[in-house]
Design an enzyme around this catalytic site. Sequence first.
Site, PDB file in Angstrom:
ATOM      1  CB  CYS A  34      32.151  41.277  46.774  1.00  0.00           C
ATOM      2  SG  CYS A  34      33.890  40.982  47.085  1.00  0.00           S
ATOM      3  CG  ASP A  36      35.112  37.742  46.055  1.00  0.00           C
ATOM      4  OD1 ASP A  36      34.320  36.788  46.107  1.00  0.00           O
ATOM      5  OD2 ASP A  36      35.261  38.449  45.055  1.00  0.00           O
ATOM      6  CB  CYS A  63      37.155  38.931  42.905  1.00  0.00           C
ATOM      7  SG  CYS A  63      37.674  40.436  42.109  1.00  0.00           S
ATOM      8  CB  CYS A 107      39.541  43.747  43.530  1.00  0.00           C
ATOM      9  SG  CYS A 107      37.845  43.891  42.939  1.00  0.00           S
TER      10      CYS A 107
HETATM   11 FE1  FES Z   1      35.072  41.951  45.567  1.00  0.00          FE
HETATM   12 FE2  FES Z   1      36.803  41.880  43.583  1.00  0.00          FE
HETATM   13  S1  FES Z   1      34.639  42.095  43.430  1.00  0.00           S
HETATM   14  S2  FES Z   1      37.195  41.476  45.655  1.00  0.00           S
END
Ligand code: FES
Length: 148
Positions: A34, A36, A63, A107
């Site tokens: 993602c 992040d 996130c 995550c």
């Molecule tokens: Fe990627 Fe949470 S959606 S770290």
Amino acid sequence: MNTEEKIDEAIRNPKNLGEMTGADAIGTAGSSDCGDMLRMWIKFRNEDGRRVIDKATFQSFGCQTAIAVASMATELIKGKTPSEALAMSNEDLSAPLGALPPMKIHCAQLVEGALKNALTGEAAAPKVLAPTLSDSFQAPKSVKIKFT
Ligand code: FES
């Protein structure tokens, strides 16, 4: 309270959010899924001749689940030795929130990655890494977690 409600509550009042000046160790992890990133700062203290984690803080973009897990994790690792903290899995670190849905497990792995990066690269990290998380997008040293 279900997991979603616990995450919401943790996000409303995140613990240990923000940079730490004078940290002994800094770790960063990024998710290739993602995009992040999460950074963790750790300060140690001596307790009965053992080196234990005195406090930890974190910074994260995006996130909310990662913020909730990091908030829990930075509380859970207080008082642990580096090897005790390293032995904690992403399930351990997110346990107070309950079982995460499958799409949110990475995550918690992001938090675990930042913690492990801090604890295994602590000597060089504070000097090598950029001072803020946004600067670290150009920083050379980070752990990329690969999710399958
Ligand atoms: Fe990627 Fe949470 S959606 S770290």
